[in-house]
Scaffold this motif. Sequence first.
Motif, PDB file in Angstrom:
ATOM      1  N   THR A   6       1.105  -1.145   0.417  1.00 36.14           N
ATOM      2  CA  THR A   6       0.081  -0.123  -0.221  1.00 36.14           C
ATOM      3  C   THR A   6       1.141   1.592   0.148  1.00 36.14           C
ATOM      4  O   THR A   6       2.017   1.059   0.634  1.00 36.14           O
ATOM      5  CB  THR A   6      -0.417   0.230   1.288  1.00 36.14           C
ATOM      6  N   THR A   8       0.752   4.854   0.354  1.00 39.15           N
ATOM      7  CA  THR A   8      -0.171   6.776   0.308  1.00 39.15           C
ATOM      8  C   THR A   8       1.043   7.287   0.460  1.00 39.15           C
ATOM      9  O   THR A   8       1.862   7.363   0.779  1.00 39.15           O
ATOM     10  CB  THR A   8      -0.515   6.803   1.697  1.00 39.15           C
ATOM     11  N   GLN A  38      -6.528   8.831  -0.630  1.00 39.05           N
ATOM     12  CA  GLN A  38      -6.461   8.154  -1.720  1.00 39.05           C
ATOM     13  C   GLN A  38      -5.121   7.722  -1.851  1.00 39.05           C
ATOM     14  O   GLN A  38      -4.085   8.300  -2.066  1.00 39.05           O
ATOM     15  CB  GLN A  38      -6.700   8.808  -3.125  1.00 39.05           C
ATOM     16  N   LYS A  40      -2.534   3.689  -3.458  1.00 44.05           N
ATOM     17  CA  LYS A  40      -2.653   2.352  -4.034  1.00 44.05           C
ATOM     18  C   LYS A  40      -2.619   1.424  -3.608  1.00 44.05           C
ATOM     19  O   LYS A  40      -1.587   1.391  -2.192  1.00 44.05           O
ATOM     20  CB  LYS A  40      -1.396   3.718  -5.126  1.00 44.05           C
ATOM     21  N   ILE A  42      -0.790  -2.442  -4.506  1.00 41.64           N
ATOM     22  CA  ILE A  42      -0.460  -3.002  -5.594  1.00 41.64           C
ATOM     23  C   ILE A  42       0.572  -4.407  -5.071  1.00 41.64           C
ATOM     24  O   ILE A  42       0.571  -4.497  -3.677  1.00 41.64           O
ATOM     25  CB  ILE A  42       0.928  -2.789  -5.884  1.00 41.64           C
ATOM     26  N   GLU A  72       5.976   9.698  -0.670  1.00 41.13           N
ATOM     27  CA  GLU A  72       4.894   8.935  -0.436  1.00 41.13           C
ATOM     28  C   GLU A  72       5.856   7.510   0.635  1.00 41.13           C
ATOM     29  O   GLU A  72       6.536   7.902   0.468  1.00 41.13           O
ATOM     30  CB  GLU A  72       4.487   8.282  -1.719  1.00 41.13           C
ATOM     31  N   TYR A  74       5.119   3.693   2.158  1.00 44.31           N
ATOM     32  CA  TYR A  74       4.781   2.345   1.283  1.00 44.31           C
ATOM     33  C   TYR A  74       4.677   1.356   3.394  1.00 44.31           C
ATOM     34  O   TYR A  74       5.463   1.528   3.938  1.00 44.31           O
ATOM     35  CB  TYR A  74       5.508   2.035   0.246  1.00 44.31           C
TER      36      TYR A  74
ATOM     37  N   THR B   6     -10.707  -0.682   0.682  1.00 43.89           N
ATOM     38  CA  THR B   6      -9.430  -0.975  -0.737  1.00 43.89           C
ATOM     39  C   THR B   6     -10.405  -1.296  -1.770  1.00 43.89           C
ATOM     40  O   THR B   6     -11.864  -2.287  -1.879  1.00 43.89           O
ATOM     41  CB  THR B   6      -8.530  -2.321  -0.216  1.00 43.89           C
ATOM     42  N   THR B   8     -10.124  -3.678  -5.602  1.00 38.82           N
ATOM     43  CA  THR B   8      -9.995  -4.140  -6.346  1.00 38.82           C
ATOM     44  C   THR B   8     -10.376  -4.799  -7.565  1.00 38.82           C
ATOM     45  O   THR B   8     -11.991  -4.638  -7.130  1.00 38.82           O
ATOM     46  CB  THR B   8      -8.774  -5.340  -6.241  1.00 38.82           C
ATOM     47  N   GLN B  17      -2.585  -1.003 -16.081  1.00 34.36           N
ATOM     48  CA  GLN B  17      -1.189  -0.450 -15.275  1.00 34.36           C
ATOM     49  C   GLN B  17      -0.676  -1.271 -14.804  1.00 34.36           C
ATOM     50  O   GLN B  17       0.498  -1.405 -14.472  1.00 34.36           O
ATOM     51  CB  GLN B  17      -2.625   0.180 -14.064  1.00 34.36           C
ATOM     52  N   GLN B  38      -3.121  -3.993  -9.964  1.00 38.29           N
ATOM     53  CA  GLN B  38      -2.885  -2.668  -8.636  1.00 38.29           C
ATOM     54  C   GLN B  38      -4.548  -2.208  -8.660  1.00 38.29           C
ATOM     55  O   GLN B  38      -5.729  -2.620  -9.710  1.00 38.29           O
ATOM     56  CB  GLN B  38      -2.150  -1.650 -10.085  1.00 38.29           C
ATOM     57  N   LYS B  40      -7.071   0.305  -5.443  1.00 38.27           N
ATOM     58  CA  LYS B  40      -7.405   1.845  -5.472  1.00 38.27           C
ATOM     59  C   LYS B  40      -7.130   1.824  -3.470  1.00 38.27           C
ATOM     60  O   LYS B  40      -7.968   0.358  -3.495  1.00 38.27           O
ATOM     61  CB  LYS B  40      -8.148   2.539  -5.575  1.00 38.27           C
TER      62      LYS B  40
END
Lengths: 79, 79
Positions: A6, A8, A38, A40, A42, A72, A74, B6, B8, B17, B38, B40
Amino acid sequence: MKARVTVTLKKGVLDPQGKAIHGALSTLGFDGVEGVRQGKLIEIELDETNRDDARRKVEAMCEKLLANTVIENYAIDLV
Amino acid sequence: MKARVTVTLKKGVLDPQGKAIHGALSTLGFDGVEGVRQGKLIEIELDETNRDDARRKVEAMCEKLLANTVIENYAIDLV
């Protein structure tokens, strides 16, 4: 092994995307929202079986590509 | 109360992406990566104190705005 990263924004960094979501929620009638940020998420599927090796590898990925460590943070979760 | 949402992509939905990240990781020399997806992450600060009310509210937000439930799943964590 699966890693969930994550990413942020750091505190104090402006988050226009979060602001836009906040505004949209207000428009839709959702009140009582004090803030939205918001980030991401991954998910990486690795063929690594050793947890320590996997974490080291994903940390390197974050430093080099996945996160901009100037603005950011992580976090890595191994699943 | 803080909610972490989250979002997905559902299984089978193409994730360009994620594919791009996968390609970039390979270019950087990270091998052993089998797949990248990926998603959010949305953090919402609510003035709600009741957990059930908060969850209901965030669920409604997800259905109406935060997730496209045709192609995306969402998960809610109250912190």
